[in-house]
Motif scaffolding. Sequence first.
Motif, PDB file in Angstrom:
ATOM      1  N   UNK A 192      41.823  44.384  48.196  1.00 28.44           N
ATOM      2  CA  UNK A 192      43.674  44.156  48.407  1.00 28.44           C
ATOM      3  C   UNK A 192      44.560  45.363  47.487  1.00 28.44           C
ATOM      4  N   UNK A 193      43.528  46.501  47.239  1.00 29.09           N
ATOM      5  CA  UNK A 193      43.967  47.312  46.422  1.00 29.09           C
ATOM      6  C   UNK A 193      43.387  47.567  45.652  1.00 29.09           C
ATOM      7  N   UNK A 194      42.531  48.679  45.311  1.00 26.30           N
ATOM      8  CA  UNK A 194      42.196  49.040  43.826  1.00 26.30           C
ATOM      9  C   UNK A 194      42.279  48.608  42.689  1.00 26.30           C
ATOM     10  N   UNK A 195      43.619  48.067  42.533  1.00 20.27           N
ATOM     11  CA  UNK A 195      44.020  48.031  40.512  1.00 20.27           C
ATOM     12  C   UNK A 195      43.510  46.184  41.233  1.00 20.27           C
ATOM     13  N   UNK A 196      43.656  46.015  42.535  1.00 20.24           N
ATOM     14  CA  UNK A 196      43.456  44.069  42.242  1.00 20.24           C
ATOM     15  C   UNK A 196      41.871  43.887  42.705  1.00 20.24           C
ATOM     16  N   UNK A 197      41.082  44.547  42.247  1.00 21.14           N
ATOM     17  CA  UNK A 197      39.544  44.747  42.661  1.00 21.14           C
ATOM     18  C   UNK A 197      39.329  44.063  40.809  1.00 21.14           C
TER      19      UNK A 197
ATOM     20  N   UNK B  14      39.828  51.293  40.837  1.00 29.87           N
ATOM     21  CA  UNK B  14      40.007  52.359  39.808  1.00 29.87           C
ATOM     22  C   UNK B  14      39.817  51.138  38.919  1.00 29.87           C
ATOM     23  N   UNK B  15      39.482  52.535  37.752  1.00 30.52           N
ATOM     24  CA  UNK B  15      38.928  52.277  36.112  1.00 30.52           C
ATOM     25  C   UNK B  15      40.760  52.427  35.292  1.00 30.52           C
ATOM     26  N   UNK B  16      41.650  53.230  35.692  1.00 28.17           N
ATOM     27  CA  UNK B  16      42.709  52.612  34.529  1.00 28.17           C
ATOM     28  C   UNK B  16      43.238  51.705  34.821  1.00 28.17           C
ATOM     29  N   UNK B  17      42.306  50.640  36.214  1.00 35.18           N
ATOM     30  CA  UNK B  17      43.256  48.970  36.274  1.00 35.18           C
ATOM     31  C   UNK B  17      42.763  48.106  35.136  1.00 35.18           C
TER      32      UNK B  17
ATOM     33  N   UNK C 136      50.169  53.365  39.944  1.00 34.97           N
ATOM     34  CA  UNK C 136      49.810  54.500  39.152  1.00 34.97           C
ATOM     35  C   UNK C 136      50.123  55.361  39.265  1.00 34.97           C
ATOM     36  N   UNK C 137      50.340  55.653  40.193  1.00 30.38           N
ATOM     37  CA  UNK C 137      51.140  56.558  40.268  1.00 30.38           C
ATOM     38  C   UNK C 137      52.516  56.692  39.507  1.00 30.38           C
ATOM     39  N   UNK C 138      53.448  55.522  40.735  1.00 31.48           N
ATOM     40  CA  UNK C 138      54.343  55.608  40.249  1.00 31.48           C
ATOM     41  C   UNK C 138      54.612  55.435  38.581  1.00 31.48           C
TER      42      UNK C 138
ATOM     43  N   UNK D  70      63.549  60.635  51.620  1.00 29.87           N
ATOM     44  CA  UNK D  70      63.326  60.776  50.135  1.00 29.87           C
ATOM     45  C   UNK D  70      62.224  62.203  50.006  1.00 29.87           C
ATOM     46  N   UNK D  71      62.809  62.861  49.434  1.00 37.67           N
ATOM     47  CA  UNK D  71      62.256  64.329  48.631  1.00 37.67           C
ATOM     48  C   UNK D  71      60.660  64.281  48.850  1.00 37.67           C
ATOM     49  N   UNK D  72      60.507  63.586  48.230  1.00 40.84           N
ATOM     50  CA  UNK D  72      58.942  63.073  47.274  1.00 40.84           C
ATOM     51  C   UNK D  72      58.303  61.876  47.877  1.00 40.84           C
ATOM     52  N   UNK D  73      56.683  61.507  47.974  1.00 33.75           N
ATOM     53  CA  UNK D  73      56.377  59.977  47.850  1.00 33.75           C
ATOM     54  C   UNK D  73      54.997  60.049  47.296  1.00 33.75           C
ATOM     55  N   UNK D  74      55.363  59.110  45.950  1.00 35.04           N
ATOM     56  CA  UNK D  74      54.172  58.711  45.158  1.00 35.04           C
ATOM     57  C   UNK D  74      53.005  57.865  45.643  1.00 35.04           C
ATOM     58  N   UNK D  75      51.860  58.553  45.871  1.00 29.66           N
ATOM     59  CA  UNK D  75      50.769  58.100  45.931  1.00 29.66           C
ATOM     60  C   UNK D  75      49.742  58.078  45.927  1.00 29.66           C
TER      61      UNK D  75
END
Length: 340
Positions: free
Chosen positions: A62-67, A82-85, A138-140, A176-181
């Motif tokens: 359900x998302x790398x953070x949800x792991x 994701x290690x950041x989570x 994380x990107x946002x 939008x001009x840029x997407x945080x992805x």
Amino acid sequence: MFQRLAASIALGLALTGTALAETDIRFTLGWKTQGSDAPMLLALSKGYFKDEGLNVTIDQGEGSGATVTRIMSGTYDAGFGDINAIIQNAATRPEETPVMVYQMWSVPPFAISSRKETGITTPADLLGKTLGGAQGTPTTRLVTVLARKNGIDPAQLQITNLAPNLQEPMLIKGDIDGALVFNITGWFNLINNRQDPEADYNWLNFGDFGLDLYSNGVMVSRKLIAENPDAVRGLVRAINRAAIEIGTDLDAGAASITAYDNLAKADLERDRMIFAYERLMQSPESQRIGLGDLDDARLTRAIDIVAEGYELPAKPEASAVFTRDFLPPQEERTLVYTAE
């Protein structure tokens, strides 16, 4: 004599049953089936887990953070995430947070995608532009840290919160001009929207501008580490075996994806697998220390970055986030990649 013989046979059967028993491991992917999951899926389809005495069940995520939260809940023993989570949760619940045991993506996927005509190629170009990102990703969360590290007042950034499925459509329309992805996600979302992500879009990668973070890899619960370290060692060995094999046999990796999920888009997910190998897994660092390992000093810097971006109440020790205790020898983790 008959009683002794019967007892001996019963004991032999019991011992045989014990020898043949496999350790069950419930494993969660980071998202729906994707090409970047190929190392786990190949290990499953070729029986590498069974070779290690493991009965591994793999579910979509359900998302790398949800792991991380899935493992913390006890529903899963291990997963790709994701290690950041891990860093975020270890700041407040270190005894419950899983530990990364095989760091797969050495290069961070955090990026800002933009149409080339907007001219976004450096952080300075973000001023006066409207960015769209999913809240909490994380990107946002880290774009403000990106700004500060590049001499920009984060208050000057214009960020619109969007549902993940709206980012590329709004980027294409010019809303939008840029997407945080995640680049490995945004790239293929654009392809699904009949766009050419290489020819028509710029990619501002956070790792190129001071946010040298790690990202996805294999993590396991502290419970599994404590109760069955040999199972963790076998899990890592099987995944590493598959990851190294795919480097010189892309067909095998691609076949494992559709073998696991026959609804997956074969060509798209093959390309995503190649993207992961060429842009996230291969790096000077992974060539120097082998796939699965990481640089301790770099991890410490990454913890500082995440702590700043998420305003964590404490910084976890690197040892609470990653361990190399279960890695195979470095010579078995040297990735040789044969491009198509």
